[in-house]
Design an enzyme around this catalytic site. Structure first.
Site, PDB file in Angstrom:
ATOM      1  N   SER A  86     -33.356  18.955  40.031  1.00 40.70           N
ATOM      2  CA  SER A  86     -33.594  17.647  39.435  1.00 40.70           C
ATOM      3  C   SER A  86     -32.478  16.722  39.894  1.00 40.70           C
ATOM      4  O   SER A  86     -31.303  17.026  39.715  1.00 40.70           O
ATOM      5  CB  SER A  86     -33.572  17.820  37.913  1.00 40.70           C
ATOM      6  OG  SER A  86     -33.594  16.574  37.277  1.00 40.70           O
ATOM      7  N   LYS A 107     -37.146  16.978  42.323  1.00 45.45           N
ATOM      8  CA  LYS A 107     -37.647  16.095  41.251  1.00 45.45           C
ATOM      9  C   LYS A 107     -36.692  14.919  41.140  1.00 45.45           C
ATOM     10  O   LYS A 107     -35.480  15.095  41.015  1.00 45.45           O
ATOM     11  CB  LYS A 107     -37.703  16.894  39.954  1.00 45.45           C
ATOM     12  CG  LYS A 107     -37.609  16.111  38.663  1.00 45.45           C
ATOM     13  CD  LYS A 107     -37.902  17.014  37.481  1.00 45.45           C
ATOM     14  CE  LYS A 107     -37.012  16.687  36.287  1.00 45.45           C
ATOM     15  NZ  LYS A 107     -37.292  17.564  35.132  1.00 45.45           N
ATOM     16  N   LEU A 108     -37.256  13.710  41.222  1.00 44.95           N
ATOM     17  CA  LEU A 108     -36.439  12.500  41.153  1.00 44.95           C
ATOM     18  C   LEU A 108     -36.541  11.904  39.765  1.00 44.95           C
ATOM     19  O   LEU A 108     -37.650  11.674  39.253  1.00 44.95           O
ATOM     20  CB  LEU A 108     -36.936  11.453  42.154  1.00 44.95           C
ATOM     21  CG  LEU A 108     -37.063  11.888  43.617  1.00 44.95           C
ATOM     22  CD1 LEU A 108     -37.617  10.725  44.446  1.00 44.95           C
ATOM     23  CD2 LEU A 108     -35.703  12.329  44.172  1.00 44.95           C
ATOM     24  N   ASP A 128     -39.683  12.249  37.297  1.00 44.55           N
ATOM     25  CA  ASP A 128     -39.532  12.435  35.849  1.00 44.55           C
ATOM     26  C   ASP A 128     -39.005  11.136  35.251  1.00 44.55           C
ATOM     27  O   ASP A 128     -37.918  10.681  35.606  1.00 44.55           O
ATOM     28  CB  ASP A 128     -38.542  13.584  35.587  1.00 44.55           C
ATOM     29  CG  ASP A 128     -38.361  13.878  34.107  1.00 44.55           C
ATOM     30  OD1 ASP A 128     -39.042  13.240  33.275  1.00 44.55           O
ATOM     31  OD2 ASP A 128     -37.536  14.766  33.782  1.00 44.55           O
ATOM     32  N   ASN A 166     -38.705  10.581  31.825  1.00 41.20           N
ATOM     33  CA  ASN A 166     -38.096  10.759  30.500  1.00 41.20           C
ATOM     34  C   ASN A 166     -38.553   9.676  29.517  1.00 41.20           C
ATOM     35  O   ASN A 166     -37.745   9.070  28.809  1.00 41.20           O
ATOM     36  CB  ASN A 166     -36.565  10.809  30.576  1.00 41.20           C
ATOM     37  CG  ASN A 166     -36.059  12.130  31.115  1.00 41.20           C
ATOM     38  OD1 ASN A 166     -35.513  12.179  32.203  1.00 41.20           O
ATOM     39  ND2 ASN A 166     -36.270  13.216  30.392  1.00 41.20           N
ATOM     40  N   GLU A 215     -43.773  13.380  35.491  1.00 37.49           N
ATOM     41  CA  GLU A 215     -43.388  14.050  34.248  1.00 37.49           C
ATOM     42  C   GLU A 215     -43.024  13.027  33.180  1.00 37.49           C
ATOM     43  O   GLU A 215     -42.249  12.091  33.433  1.00 37.49           O
ATOM     44  CB  GLU A 215     -42.189  14.956  34.556  1.00 37.49           C
ATOM     45  CG  GLU A 215     -41.827  15.858  33.404  1.00 37.49           C
ATOM     46  CD  GLU A 215     -40.636  16.766  33.733  1.00 37.49           C
ATOM     47  OE1 GLU A 215     -40.206  16.803  34.905  1.00 37.49           O
ATOM     48  OE2 GLU A 215     -40.135  17.412  32.800  1.00 37.49           O
ATOM     49  N   ASP A 253     -43.272  16.989  28.872  1.00 35.45           N
ATOM     50  CA  ASP A 253     -42.038  17.705  28.536  1.00 35.45           C
ATOM     51  C   ASP A 253     -41.712  17.376  27.071  1.00 35.45           C
ATOM     52  O   ASP A 253     -42.083  18.130  26.155  1.00 35.45           O
ATOM     53  CB  ASP A 253     -40.935  17.251  29.515  1.00 35.45           C
ATOM     54  CG  ASP A 253     -39.548  17.774  29.187  1.00 35.45           C
ATOM     55  OD1 ASP A 253     -39.406  18.566  28.243  1.00 35.45           O
ATOM     56  OD2 ASP A 253     -38.576  17.395  29.879  1.00 35.45           O
ATOM     57  N   LYS A 289     -39.546  24.247  28.041  1.00 35.48           N
ATOM     58  CA  LYS A 289     -38.112  24.439  27.801  1.00 35.48           C
ATOM     59  C   LYS A 289     -38.042  25.200  26.496  1.00 35.48           C
ATOM     60  O   LYS A 289     -38.445  24.679  25.446  1.00 35.48           O
ATOM     61  CB  LYS A 289     -37.412  23.091  27.636  1.00 35.48           C
ATOM     62  CG  LYS A 289     -37.286  22.293  28.907  1.00 35.48           C
ATOM     63  CD  LYS A 289     -36.651  20.937  28.653  1.00 35.48           C
ATOM     64  CE  LYS A 289     -36.497  20.160  29.955  1.00 35.48           C
ATOM     65  NZ  LYS A 289     -36.247  18.724  29.721  1.00 35.48           N
ATOM     66  N   GLY A 309     -35.179  22.530  32.531  1.00 36.20           N
ATOM     67  CA  GLY A 309     -33.769  22.858  32.319  1.00 36.20           C
ATOM     68  C   GLY A 309     -33.107  21.760  31.514  1.00 36.20           C
ATOM     69  O   GLY A 309     -33.575  20.613  31.498  1.00 36.20           O
TER      70      GLY A 309
HETATM   71  O1  NPG Z   1     -31.510  21.456  35.953  1.00 33.93           O
HETATM   72  O2  NPG Z   1     -30.980  21.999  33.938  1.00 33.93           O
HETATM   73  C1  NPG Z   1     -31.373  21.185  34.779  1.00 33.93           C
HETATM   74  C2  NPG Z   1     -31.661  19.784  34.317  1.00 33.93           C
HETATM   75  C3  NPG Z   1     -33.023  19.332  34.646  1.00 33.93           C
HETATM   76  O3  NPG Z   1     -33.568  17.041  34.782  1.00 33.93           O
HETATM   77  C4  NPG Z   1     -33.304  17.974  34.065  1.00 33.93           C
HETATM   78  N1  NPG Z   1     -33.247  17.859  32.755  1.00 33.93           N
HETATM   79  O4  NPG Z   1     -35.387  15.615  31.099  1.00 33.93           O
HETATM   80  O5  NPG Z   1     -35.707  17.471  32.077  1.00 33.93           O
HETATM   81  C5  NPG Z   1     -34.962  16.580  31.720  1.00 33.93           C
HETATM   82  C6  NPG Z   1     -33.504  16.613  32.131  1.00 33.93           C
HETATM   83  C7  NPG Z   1     -32.513  16.381  31.058  1.00 33.93           C
HETATM   84  C8  NPG Z   1     -31.327  15.827  31.403  1.00 33.93           C
HETATM   85  C9  NPG Z   1     -32.713  16.725  29.772  1.00 33.93           C
HETATM   86  C10 NPG Z   1     -30.335  15.613  30.468  1.00 33.93           C
HETATM   87  C11 NPG Z   1     -31.730  16.513  28.816  1.00 33.93           C
HETATM   88  C12 NPG Z   1     -30.535  15.975  29.167  1.00 33.93           C
END
Ligand code: NPG
Length: 370
Positions: free
Chosen positions: A136, A162-163, A189, A191, A214, A239, A263, A291
């Protein structure tokens, strides 16, 4: 059946290799709660995936600490004997707080499996010894900086990029990465940073052959996600919206997504993650392992899950060094072919190195059975 004798909670802090920026903010340090559970038979470890702020979800470290300290740990110490499969029921009197609950649900399961000499992967019926890994990539300061990071990760072997995107930093960045790498597995992604009125952005992204978009919209907007999915060709993946197997079933039934990110911490621990896996498998919807910038404790847990059969897309199961100059556990390494070994030792098959754990501990509290 075993007795939980003692629970130790630690707040730990680890520097990150580079700041990680998403649509909800920037992280420069990883801080999380780690639980160590001592039963009559073994020791187990659990990591809380909440972060320093309530931005990804309502949970955050200080809140999780209080829920653990004042509610969950006392409830666990109060029951006479317990099996890992009972822990969710012991915690059912607390509404929500899946990340706090997962910390202890997973730690008790880890202890139980260590006592049995059985790996988490074997317990879950995992079918693979190695899993495919993606990475990511946080929102970069510029397009050239992003291209440089992506090239570096591809060089290391990651099988999917993943961007992270946010309004204003989306189509042009994706176009640049796709232009430089026409054939890679690429996803984005958001968020939850967009609304349905931004559908045009996602229609534009359809041109780049993305594996998925995502969590484009707010986590409670299942109906709007379904409306967006009808307007675009790219598969929507959810997610933040998926907190349980019931959520996954509802989202898929509504047509709100065609892919699910699992997750384990977001859904309350490994047992519920397994139910999400099973319900999606039954509906023919692929999942992949997300993750939360976990230390080696959470990373080991994720690798076991990611080896289950319906995890059909590369996960955010990156190497320890993608985030940490020095992890809590032995580092998890990416092989040049973009895969990572699933731990085979008892339980999660990893534990903190005692000196590293001490060095990273910001706060420590121990709770004994009366
Ligand atoms: O590789 O563990 C990893 C992180 C992957 O992008 C990632 N996590 O929204 O999925 C998500 C994001 C995240 C970042 C989640 C920061 C929570 C805090």
């Amino acid at each position: 059946m075993t007795r939980v004798r003692m629970v130790e909670l630690r707040l730990v802090g680890l520097p990150l290799v580079r700041p990680f920026r998403t649509s909800f903010g920037e992280m420069t340090e990883k801080a999380c709660v780690i639980a160590r559970v001592e039963t009559d038979d073994a020791v187990g470890w659990g990591e809380c995936v909440a972060g320093a702020e309530p931005d990804f979800s309502e949970e955050w470290n200080e809140g999780a600490w209080l829920v653990l300290r004042d509610l969950l740990v006392p409830a666990l110490l109060e029951v006479d004997t317990v099996r890992a499969e009972d822990v969710e029921r012991v915690f059912a009197f607390v509404r929500g707080h899946p990340m706090a609950k997962a910390t202890l649900v997973n730690a008790v399961l880890d202890a139980e499996l260590r006592a049995l000499g059985r790996s988490l992967a074997a317990h879950l019926g995992a079918e693979r010894e190695r899993v495919e890994c993606g990475v990511s990539v946080g929102i970069a300061t510029s397009t050239p900086a992003l291209l440089e990071q992506v090239a570096g990760y591809l060089e290391e072997g990651y099988r999917r990029i993943k961007l992270k995107i946010e309004p204003g930093t989306d189509v042009e960045r994706v176009a640049a990465v796709r232009g430089a790498h026409p054939d890679i597995l690429l996803s984005v992604d958001a968020n939850a940073a967009y609304t349905l009125s931004d559908a045009e952005v996602f229609r534009a992204l359809d041109a780049f052959g993305l594996l998925m978009v995502e969590q484009p919209l707010h986590h409670q907007d299942l109906v709007q996600h379904a409306a967006l999915q009808r307007q675009i060709a790219t598969d929507v993946c959810l997610d933040e919206s998926i907190r349980s197997a019931a959520d996954a079933e509802a989202a898929i039934g509504l047509g709100a997504c065609r892919i699910v990110n699992i997750k384990q911490g977001r859904v309350g621990g490994v047992p519920e993650a397994r139910r999400v896996h099973d319900v999606t498998a039954g509906l023919g919807v692929p999942v992949w392992c997300g993750g939360m910038l976990e230390t080696g404790i959470g990373r080991a847990t994720n690798l076991a899950l990611a080896a289950m059969p319906n995890f059909r897309l590369p996960g955010d199961t990156s190497s320890s060094r993608r985030y940490f100059p020095d992890d809590l556990t032995q580092p998890f390494e990416l092989a040049p072919d973009g895969t990572m070994a699933v731990p085979t030792g008892p339980g999660i098959g990893a534990a903190p190195r005692p000196d590293r754990l001490e060095a990273c501990t910001l706060r420590l509290e121990r709770f004994q059975k009366e």
